[in-house]
Design a protein around this motif. Sequence first.
Motif, PDB file in Angstrom:
ATOM      1  N   SER A 322       0.814  -1.217   0.000  1.00 55.63           N
ATOM      2  CA  SER A 322       0.000   0.000   0.000  1.00 55.63           C
ATOM      3  C   SER A 322       0.847   1.266   0.000  1.00 55.63           C
ATOM      4  O   SER A 322       0.344   2.355   0.278  1.00 55.63           O
ATOM      5  CB  SER A 322      -0.935   0.009   1.222  1.00 55.63           C
ATOM      6  N   ILE A 323       2.109   1.133  -0.303  1.00 54.71           N
ATOM      7  CA  ILE A 323       3.014   2.283  -0.314  1.00 54.71           C
ATOM      8  C   ILE A 323       2.513   3.361  -1.273  1.00 54.71           C
ATOM      9  O   ILE A 323       2.044   3.072  -2.369  1.00 54.71           O
ATOM     10  CB  ILE A 323       4.444   1.829  -0.704  1.00 54.71           C
ATOM     11  N   THR A 324       2.577   4.625  -0.856  1.00 48.86           N
ATOM     12  CA  THR A 324       2.109   5.731  -1.689  1.00 48.86           C
ATOM     13  C   THR A 324       3.149   6.068  -2.747  1.00 48.86           C
ATOM     14  O   THR A 324       4.339   5.730  -2.585  1.00 48.86           O
ATOM     15  CB  THR A 324       1.852   6.981  -0.836  1.00 48.86           C
ATOM     16  N   PRO A 325       2.739   6.729  -3.832  1.00 48.94           N
ATOM     17  CA  PRO A 325       3.709   7.100  -4.869  1.00 48.94           C
ATOM     18  C   PRO A 325       4.858   7.942  -4.325  1.00 48.94           C
ATOM     19  O   PRO A 325       6.014   7.724  -4.681  1.00 48.94           O
ATOM     20  CB  PRO A 325       2.865   7.882  -5.880  1.00 48.94           C
ATOM     21  N   TRP A 326       4.554   8.911  -3.455  1.00 51.05           N
ATOM     22  CA  TRP A 326       5.630   9.758  -2.922  1.00 51.05           C
ATOM     23  C   TRP A 326       6.598   8.944  -2.074  1.00 51.05           C
ATOM     24  O   TRP A 326       7.812   9.090  -2.179  1.00 51.05           O
ATOM     25  CB  TRP A 326       5.058  10.891  -2.066  1.00 51.05           C
ATOM     26  N   LEU A 327       6.060   8.052  -1.222  1.00 52.81           N
ATOM     27  CA  LEU A 327       6.928   7.248  -0.377  1.00 52.81           C
ATOM     28  C   LEU A 327       7.775   6.299  -1.212  1.00 52.81           C
ATOM     29  O   LEU A 327       8.954   6.072  -0.920  1.00 52.81           O
ATOM     30  CB  LEU A 327       6.091   6.467   0.637  1.00 52.81           C
ATOM     31  N   ALA A 361       5.641   0.205 -12.518  1.00 54.13           N
ATOM     32  CA  ALA A 361       4.654  -0.329 -13.460  1.00 54.13           C
ATOM     33  C   ALA A 361       3.773  -1.365 -12.778  1.00 54.13           C
ATOM     34  O   ALA A 361       2.551  -1.407 -12.986  1.00 54.13           O
ATOM     35  CB  ALA A 361       5.350  -0.932 -14.679  1.00 54.13           C
ATOM     36  N   GLU A 362       4.390  -2.229 -11.946  1.00 53.05           N
ATOM     37  CA  GLU A 362       3.630  -3.259 -11.241  1.00 53.05           C
ATOM     38  C   GLU A 362       2.626  -2.643 -10.267  1.00 53.05           C
ATOM     39  O   GLU A 362       1.529  -3.172 -10.073  1.00 53.05           O
ATOM     40  CB  GLU A 362       4.583  -4.190 -10.494  1.00 53.05           C
ATOM     41  N   LEU A 363       3.002  -1.528  -9.656  1.00 54.88           N
ATOM     42  CA  LEU A 363       2.116  -0.886  -8.694  1.00 54.88           C
ATOM     43  C   LEU A 363       1.147   0.097  -9.344  1.00 54.88           C
ATOM     44  O   LEU A 363       0.293   0.668  -8.671  1.00 54.88           O
ATOM     45  CB  LEU A 363       2.952  -0.151  -7.627  1.00 54.88           C
ATOM     46  N   GLY A 364       1.300   0.294 -10.660  1.00 54.32           N
ATOM     47  CA  GLY A 364       0.396   1.189 -11.371  1.00 54.32           C
ATOM     48  C   GLY A 364       0.701   2.658 -11.190  1.00 54.32           C
ATOM     49  O   GLY A 364      -0.172   3.512 -11.390  1.00 54.32           O
ATOM     50  N   TYR A 365       1.935   2.979 -10.833  1.00 51.81           N
ATOM     51  CA  TYR A 365       2.332   4.366 -10.643  1.00 51.81           C
ATOM     52  C   TYR A 365       3.055   4.884 -11.888  1.00 51.81           C
ATOM     53  O   TYR A 365       3.455   4.118 -12.760  1.00 51.81           O
ATOM     54  CB  TYR A 365       3.228   4.508  -9.414  1.00 51.81           C
ATOM     55  N   ARG A 368       7.595   7.327 -15.443  1.00 52.52           N
ATOM     56  CA  ARG A 368       8.504   8.446 -15.719  1.00 52.52           C
ATOM     57  C   ARG A 368       8.945   9.127 -14.424  1.00 52.52           C
ATOM     58  O   ARG A 368      10.126   9.438 -14.238  1.00 52.52           O
ATOM     59  CB  ARG A 368       7.828   9.456 -16.643  1.00 52.52           C
ATOM     60  N   SER A 369       8.023   9.352 -13.530  1.00 50.80           N
ATOM     61  CA  SER A 369       8.343  10.039 -12.280  1.00 50.80           C
ATOM     62  C   SER A 369       9.292   9.223 -11.416  1.00 50.80           C
ATOM     63  O   SER A 369      10.244   9.756 -10.825  1.00 50.80           O
ATOM     64  CB  SER A 369       7.061  10.342 -11.505  1.00 50.80           C
ATOM     65  N   MET A 370       9.043   7.907 -11.336  1.00 48.36           N
ATOM     66  CA  MET A 370       9.895   7.064 -10.495  1.00 48.36           C
ATOM     67  C   MET A 370      11.300   6.944 -11.069  1.00 48.36           C
ATOM     68  O   MET A 370      12.292   6.944 -10.329  1.00 48.36           O
ATOM     69  CB  MET A 370       9.268   5.680 -10.335  1.00 48.36           C
ATOM     70  N   MET A 422      10.807  18.207  -2.738  1.00 46.08           N
ATOM     71  CA  MET A 422      10.500  18.830  -4.024  1.00 46.08           C
ATOM     72  C   MET A 422       9.775  17.888  -4.971  1.00 46.08           C
ATOM     73  O   MET A 422       9.135  18.340  -5.926  1.00 46.08           O
ATOM     74  CB  MET A 422      11.802  19.307  -4.688  1.00 46.08           C
ATOM     75  N   PHE A 423       9.850  16.587  -4.748  1.00 45.91           N
ATOM     76  CA  PHE A 423       9.245  15.614  -5.666  1.00 45.91           C
ATOM     77  C   PHE A 423       7.767  15.888  -5.952  1.00 45.91           C
ATOM     78  O   PHE A 423       7.348  15.867  -7.115  1.00 45.91           O
ATOM     79  CB  PHE A 423       9.418  14.186  -5.125  1.00 45.91           C
ATOM     80  N   PRO A 424       6.925  16.153  -4.929  1.00 45.73           N
ATOM     81  CA  PRO A 424       5.506  16.400  -5.235  1.00 45.73           C
ATOM     82  C   PRO A 424       5.267  17.644  -6.086  1.00 45.73           C
ATOM     83  O   PRO A 424       4.246  17.738  -6.776  1.00 45.73           O
ATOM     84  CB  PRO A 424       4.874  16.572  -3.837  1.00 45.73           C
ATOM     85  N   LEU A 425       6.201  18.593  -6.031  1.00 45.31           N
ATOM     86  CA  LEU A 425       6.054  19.825  -6.798  1.00 45.31           C
ATOM     87  C   LEU A 425       6.520  19.666  -8.250  1.00 45.31           C
ATOM     88  O   LEU A 425       6.047  20.394  -9.134  1.00 45.31           O
ATOM     89  CB  LEU A 425       6.857  20.951  -6.132  1.00 45.31           C
ATOM     90  N   VAL A 426       7.433  18.718  -8.470  1.00 47.80           N
ATOM     91  CA  VAL A 426       8.053  18.573  -9.795  1.00 47.80           C
ATOM     92  C   VAL A 426       7.631  17.290 -10.488  1.00 47.80           C
ATOM     93  O   VAL A 426       7.447  17.263 -11.712  1.00 47.80           O
ATOM     94  CB  VAL A 426       9.593  18.619  -9.654  1.00 47.80           C
ATOM     95  N   LEU A 427       7.467  16.211  -9.731  1.00 50.28           N
ATOM     96  CA  LEU A 427       7.130  14.912 -10.301  1.00 50.28           C
ATOM     97  C   LEU A 427       5.672  14.570 -10.026  1.00 50.28           C
ATOM     98  O   LEU A 427       5.026  15.168  -9.170  1.00 50.28           O
ATOM     99  CB  LEU A 427       8.037  13.814  -9.707  1.00 50.28           C
ATOM    100  N   ASN A 428       5.180  13.583 -10.752  1.00 49.73           N
ATOM    101  CA  ASN A 428       3.796  13.146 -10.591  1.00 49.73           C
ATOM    102  C   ASN A 428       3.721  12.087  -9.503  1.00 49.73           C
ATOM    103  O   ASN A 428       3.489  10.908  -9.735  1.00 49.73           O
ATOM    104  CB  ASN A 428       3.271  12.582 -11.928  1.00 49.73           C
ATOM    105  N   VAL A 429       3.928  12.525  -8.241  1.00 46.17           N
ATOM    106  CA  VAL A 429       3.886  11.601  -7.098  1.00 46.17           C
ATOM    107  C   VAL A 429       2.959  12.162  -6.023  1.00 46.17           C
ATOM    108  O   VAL A 429       2.659  13.331  -6.001  1.00 46.17           O
ATOM    109  CB  VAL A 429       5.298  11.367  -6.509  1.00 46.17           C
TER     110      VAL A 429
END
Length: 429
Positions: A322-327, A361-365, A368-370, A422-429
């Motif tokens: 259940s890890i979030t995209p940002w984490l 990809a497996e987690l559906g996130y 490109r951002s990762m 900065m990731f949430p401001l620049v990347l899609n997380v």
Amino acid sequence: METSTIALIIIGVMMILYISELLPIATTSILACLALAIFGVIPFPVALRGFGENVVFLIVGMVVVGDALFETGVAELVGRKLISVAGASEKRFVGALFLVILPISAFLSNTATVAMTLPIAESSIKKSGGKLLKKNLYMIIGLISVVGGGLTIVGSTPQVIAQGLFEDRGITPIGFFELSLIGLPIVALLFLYVMTFGDKLKTRIFDFPEVDDPKHVMHDESNAVPVKKTRIEIARMFISVAVLVFCVVGFITGLWTLGIVAMVGATLCIVTGCISQQKVFQKMNWTTVVIMGSSFGVAAGLEHSGAGVMIAHGMIGLLGESITPWLLSAVLALAAVLFTNFMSSTATAALLIPIAAIVSAELGYDVRSMVLAVAIAANVGYATPISTPPITMTLIGGYRFMDYVKFGGLFNLMAYLLMIAMFPLVLNV
């Protein structure tokens, strides 16, 4: 015993030896490669193939070109000019280094930038009358060059590797200055660090005597009568500058690989008499060469044995599905920061970028951002002298392994926290 376990044990012992300095760093590096081959983790040719990598020839070639600039007197001339502009004030000199190094390392090789800057800095130090010290400047030169390399798509290798993956998968490529959205805040953080808290910290950490590098010993000529150079000496000064310009143009245009351009430049310096072959061998920083060549063998051991994948997946597995995209981006970035501090950023990116793509990809996130998170983090390695070539090259300042951990490590932690913020401001997380 599985090869992945053997590889982890060897890497663990290597890290302990690096930290304790029971053996010279270069010796530890080559022993780790040999151990990986002896215990069957990777074949011997794979363990040692790093010594034929492009980046190794880039380092060797540009060190020769940099030494030629010193031998012909060009570095001394530039150093004198820099001193006259920045003065002998350490803080003003550091400010001047930021202005000079950042634009060069952003558009060219940051390794080549350090190779060209160190002789110039040494000349300025020699002329400062003791007001400037190598131990207070060399590590900072390496740090500035590394953060500068993270500003553009061509500044360092990890982003180039990420770009290649994007092209293969039809993903939107990286914009030329896209990485500056995170790179510039890290540059600002470094500037504030070395000018404030870090300025006082280095006085306590760098408690060793100033190293007199025998490679570039200069006599104090401040009160001497200037000696007029012969036409041949003046011609060699122009030739060494022309070779430098050739290398810069070659790097920008992609005439050949970076290593070939640098080696052609080095050969021209020797053929034209700007520096003798004997002095090339005497002045070469073989520690840097061995560490860089060995880092590829260590990376191959992690990759071929599956130990690298096991480490990355293990870190993610600890956080649950259940890890979030940002984490997830923060964990992947942490893995990249840790890896890049013990092997080259190129090897780190080559190992972790495919893993980041698969896991996201497996987690559906957003893949490109990762991948970008890993590419950016692979350039955030400042805590050890083996993290990246620009940092390794500053070892000639007399630093010990733990000096990098204490001074560069603190900034490394600060840069990592700023980066993931900065990731949430620049990347899609």
